[in-house]
Design a protein around this motif. Structure first.
Motif, short mmCIF file in Angstrom:
data_model
loop_
_atom_site.label_atom_id
_atom_site.label_comp_id
_atom_site.label_asym_id
_atom_site.label_seq_id
_atom_site.Cartn_x
_atom_site.Cartn_y
_atom_site.Cartn_z
N LEU A 148 -0.49 1.89 -0.28
CA LEU A 148 0.19 -0.06 -1.03
C LEU A 148 -0.49 -0.25 -2.67
O LEU A 148 -0.08 -0.36 -3.64
N GLU A 149 -1.92 0.01 -1.81
CA GLU A 149 -2.91 -0.30 -3.63
C GLU A 149 -3.09 1.03 -4.48
O GLU A 149 -2.42 0.48 -5.36
N LEU A 174 2.68 -8.45 4.17
CA LEU A 174 0.91 -8.72 4.86
C LEU A 174 1.55 -7.96 6.03
O LEU A 174 -0.17 -7.98 6.59
N ASP A 175 2.37 -7.67 7.05
CA ASP A 175 2.61 -7.02 8.09
C ASP A 175 3.13 -5.91 7.79
O ASP A 175 3.28 -4.89 8.64
N THR A 176 3.34 -4.93 6.72
CA THR A 176 3.79 -3.56 6.64
C THR A 176 3.52 -3.03 7.26
O THR A 176 3.46 -2.19 7.61
N PRO A 177 1.89 -3.14 7.37
CA PRO A 177 0.98 -1.91 8.01
C PRO A 177 1.28 -1.90 9.18
O PRO A 177 1.09 -1.16 9.79
N LYS A 178 1.50 -3.16 9.95
CA LYS A 178 1.25 -3.18 11.14
C LYS A 178 2.61 -2.60 11.78
O LYS A 178 2.82 -1.90 12.71
N ASP A 207 0.48 -4.72 -3.67
CA ASP A 207 -0.75 -5.82 -3.02
C ASP A 207 -0.67 -5.55 -2.00
O ASP A 207 0.27 -6.87 -1.51
N PRO A 208 -1.63 -5.28 -1.23
CA PRO A 208 -0.88 -5.63 0.60
C PRO A 208 -0.89 -6.95 0.73
O PRO A 208 -0.72 -6.96 2.00
#
Length: 187
Positions: A17-18, A30-34, A23-24
């Motif tokens: 994302l970065e 915010l919860d996308t990586p999880k 902007d993660p």
């Protein structure tokens, strides 16, 4: 059996994302990586499974003609781009000495084989080989039709294009009449 490292996936997704300029820490991400980590654990759960396991239990029936399960839906992830491809599998076999598998086992073998970074050609041959190894049928014919998102959303950008792969084992390798019978049943 290797466990999926969810935290490693989460870190990698944040880095992606970065890297694309996002902007993660943004509310929607915010919860996308999880979420992506959980999704990867699910869509790759076939990595440590052998599709032959579904053919360990067999039944003995007085049946020596074609068994065909068609239109088995599946989805997988292209190992070259990690984007989905999806479609239908059609599996035909001729039992030897009345040895048959439960019909759902054919679908389970497709699903397990598809749930890993994969190539369509490999799914086709893996399922056919598992059936030959475990059921020892007179023949197996596997046909897979799929649409690949790596051709739809990137590169050539041709939505709706379908790829068809086939694998013939046993009698289907050399008997054009037997193969034609399966193709006519699919229409």
């Amino acid at each position: 059996m290797t466990e999926v490292d969810l935290s490693k996936i989460e870190k990698a997704v944040s880095m992606i994302l970065e890297a694309v300029g996002e902007d993660p820490e943004r509310e929607g991400l915010l919860d996308t990586p999880k979420r992506v980590a959980k999704m990867y654990a699910e869509v790759f759960e076939g990595l440590n499974k052998d599709p032959r396991q579904y053919f360990e239990t067999v039944f003995h029936e007085n049946h020596d003609e074609v068994v065909l399960v068609k239109d088995i839906p599946f989805h997988s992830m292209c190992e070259h781009h990690l984007v989905p491809f999806f479609g239908h599998a059609h599996i035909a076999y001729i039992p030897r000495n009345g040895v048959v598998a439960g019909l759902s086992k054919l679908a389970r073998a497709v699903e397990t084989t598809a749930k890993r970074p994969q190539l369509q050609e490999r799914i086709t041959s893996t399922v056919a080989n598992a059936m030959m190894d475990m059921l020892n049928p007179i023949g197996v014919y596997v046909i897979i039709e799929a649409e690949h998102m790596c051709m739809t959303m990137r590169g050539i950008k041709k939505p709706g294009a379908k790829t068809v792969t086939t694998v013939a084992r046993g009698i289907y390798e050399h008997d054009d009449v037997k193969r034609a019978e399966i193709l006519s049943l699919l229409k």
